[in-house]
Write an enzyme that holds these catalytic residues in place. Structure first.
Site, PDB file in Angstrom:
ATOM      1  N   ASP A 190      25.390 -52.290  31.502  1.00  0.00           N
ATOM      2  CA  ASP A 190      24.724 -51.110  32.058  1.00  0.00           C
ATOM      3  C   ASP A 190      23.646 -51.526  33.061  1.00  0.00           C
ATOM      4  O   ASP A 190      23.129 -50.679  33.797  1.00  0.00           O
ATOM      5  CB  ASP A 190      24.067 -50.288  30.943  1.00  0.00           C
ATOM      6  CG  ASP A 190      24.876 -49.061  30.548  1.00  0.00           C
ATOM      7  OD1 ASP A 190      25.625 -48.552  31.400  1.00  0.00           O
ATOM      8  OD2 ASP A 190      24.733 -48.619  29.392  1.00  0.00           O
ATOM      9  N   LYS A 217      35.055 -43.863  28.959  1.00  0.00           N
ATOM     10  CA  LYS A 217      34.851 -45.302  29.175  1.00  0.00           C
ATOM     11  C   LYS A 217      35.929 -46.103  28.447  1.00  0.00           C
ATOM     12  O   LYS A 217      36.492 -47.049  29.000  1.00  0.00           O
ATOM     13  CB  LYS A 217      33.438 -45.703  28.704  1.00  0.00           C
ATOM     14  CG  LYS A 217      32.340 -45.120  29.588  1.00  0.00           C
ATOM     15  CD  LYS A 217      30.931 -45.321  29.035  1.00  0.00           C
ATOM     16  CE  LYS A 217      29.915 -44.639  29.959  1.00  0.00           C
ATOM     17  NZ  LYS A 217      28.514 -44.837  29.522  1.00  0.00           N
ATOM     18  N   GLN A 233      25.237 -46.008  24.353  1.00  0.00           N
ATOM     19  CA  GLN A 233      25.283 -44.745  25.091  1.00  0.00           C
ATOM     20  C   GLN A 233      23.967 -43.991  24.885  1.00  0.00           C
ATOM     21  O   GLN A 233      23.498 -43.847  23.752  1.00  0.00           O
ATOM     22  CB  GLN A 233      26.485 -43.915  24.608  1.00  0.00           C
ATOM     23  CG  GLN A 233      26.726 -42.653  25.402  1.00  0.00           C
ATOM     24  CD  GLN A 233      27.091 -42.909  26.869  1.00  0.00           C
ATOM     25  OE1 GLN A 233      27.739 -43.889  27.200  1.00  0.00           O
ATOM     26  NE2 GLN A 233      26.650 -42.032  27.747  1.00  0.00           N
TER      27      GLN A 233
END
Ligand code: GUN
Length: 280
Positions: free
Chosen positions: A120, A53, A97
Site C-alpha cells: 500500500d 483485490k 484494509q
C-alpha cells in the site's frame, strides 16, 4: 464537445494481462507472488474492495490469502498476525484494509508491515522515499491517477495541476507525484473558500474528497483533464464520484468515470506492487 472518457476498467484489464505475463515468468523461476489481505471488522465497503483485490490477484496469477479478523480484535492480535505474515516467505505483499475499528491505531498497523512488503506504500519509509523521489513502493491510488493521465497521453510537465483533497492516502501523495513530474501543483480541500476559482485554473484536476458532487461543471476549465478519485454511495444506492460527471464531461477535455475509472486501476496497481515486491 464532450470529453474523452478515460476508461479505467479497460486500462486496468490491459495492465492485469501484462502482469500475468510477468507472473508466468516469475513462476518459471520458481517464484509464486503472494498477497495477504487483512480486514478487521465488517465494514461492507471494505468487504467489496477486498473482494475486488482478491479477484484481480487471481486474474493475474497472484496467490492471495485473506485474513478476516473480528471487529473486537485487539491491537496485539492484529500485530501478531502482521508479524507472522512479515516472516512468511510465500507472502510478498501485505495490506490492512482501512478503515480499521476505532479502538485500533491504523498508523501502528501500517508501520508494523515490513517495508519490502508494504504494497500500500503507507509506511513512513516508503512515504519518505516518495517525498524524496527515491525508489520505494508507491501508494496505489495516487499511482493509478498518474497511470490514467499517462494512459491518455496527457502532458504533465509545466501544467497547472490542482488537487482537491489532502488525505495521506491520496491528496498528499498524488500532489508529490505531480510535483515529481514537473507540474505546478496547488492543493486545496473541500473547505477551500471559492474552490471553483482555483479549480478553474487547473489543466489537470484531481479530486479526492469523498464528497459526492463537490466539483460541478462550472468549476472545470474547458479542456482540462479531470481525474475523479471519489467513490461515494448515494442515498439511492448508486455509486458516484466527487465530480458531477454529466456536467463536467461537457466541459473537460478528458474525464474518468465513477465507477470504472480510478477504482479498477487502483486495484491493478496493488497487484503490480505485489508482483514487483516478489521480483526483488
Ligand atoms: N481504504 C481506502 N483506500 C485504501 C487503500 O488504498 N488501501 C487500504 N488498505 N485501505 C484503503
Amino acid at each position: 464537445m464532450t470529453a474523452h472518457i478515460i476508461d479505467g476498467a479497460a486500462l486496468a484489464k490491459e495492465k492485469i494481462i501484462q502482469l500475468k505475463q510477468i507472473v508466468t515468468e516469475l513462476q518459471s523461476r520458481g517464484i509464486q507472488p503472494g498477497l495477504a489481505t487483512v480486514q478487521v471488522g465488517d465494514d461492507p465497503a471494505s468487504r467489496i474492495y477486498v473482494r475486488n483485490k482478491v479477484r484481480a490477484c487471481t486474474e493475474a496469477g497472484v496467490t492471495s490469502v485473506h485474513h478476516d479478523l473480528p471487529g473486537t480484535s485487539s491491537e496485539s492480535d492484529v500485530l501478531q498476525l502482521l508479524d507472522q505474515l512479515n516472516r512468511d516467505p510465500k507472502i510478498h505483499g501485505i495490506i490492512v484494509q482501512l478503515p480499521v475499528p476505532r479502538h485500533l491505531d491504523a498508523r501502528r498497523m501500517s508501520q508494523a508491515i515490513a517495508v519490502a512488503k508494504d504494497v500500500d506504500g503507507f509506511n513512513w519509509q516508503n512515504l519518505g522515499a516518495l517525498v524524496e523521489g527515491a525508489p520505494g513502493i508507491l501508494p496505489c491510488t495516487p499511482r493509478a491517477a498518474m497511470v490514467m493521465l499517462d494512459g491518455a497521453n496527457i502532458p504533465i510537465e509545466g501544467r497547472h495541476a490542482v488537487v482537491v483533497g489532502r488525505s495521506n492516502i491520496v491528496g498528499k501523495p498524488v500532489a508529490l507525484l505531480l510535483i515529481g513530474r514537473g507540474a505546478t501543483v496547488t492543493v486545496c480541500n473541500s473547505r477551500t473558500p471559492d474552490l471553483g476559482a482555483i479549480t478553474r485554473l487547473a489543466d489537470i484536476l484531481v479530486v479526492a474528497t469523498g464528497r459526492a458532487g463537490l466539483v460541478t461543471g462550472s468549476m472545470v476549465k474547458p479542456g482540462a483533464a479531470v481525474i475523479d478519485v471519489g467513490i461515494n454511495r448515494l442515498p439511492t444506492g448508486k455509486i458516484a464520484g466527487d465530480v458531477v460527471y454529466d456536467e463536467a464531461k461537457e466541459i473537460a477535455g478528458w474525464i474518468t468515470p465513477v465507477p470504472g475509472g480510478v477504482g479498477p486501476m487502483t486495484v491493478a496497481m496493488l497487484v503490480e506492487n505485489t508482483v514487483n515486491a516478489a521480483s526483488h
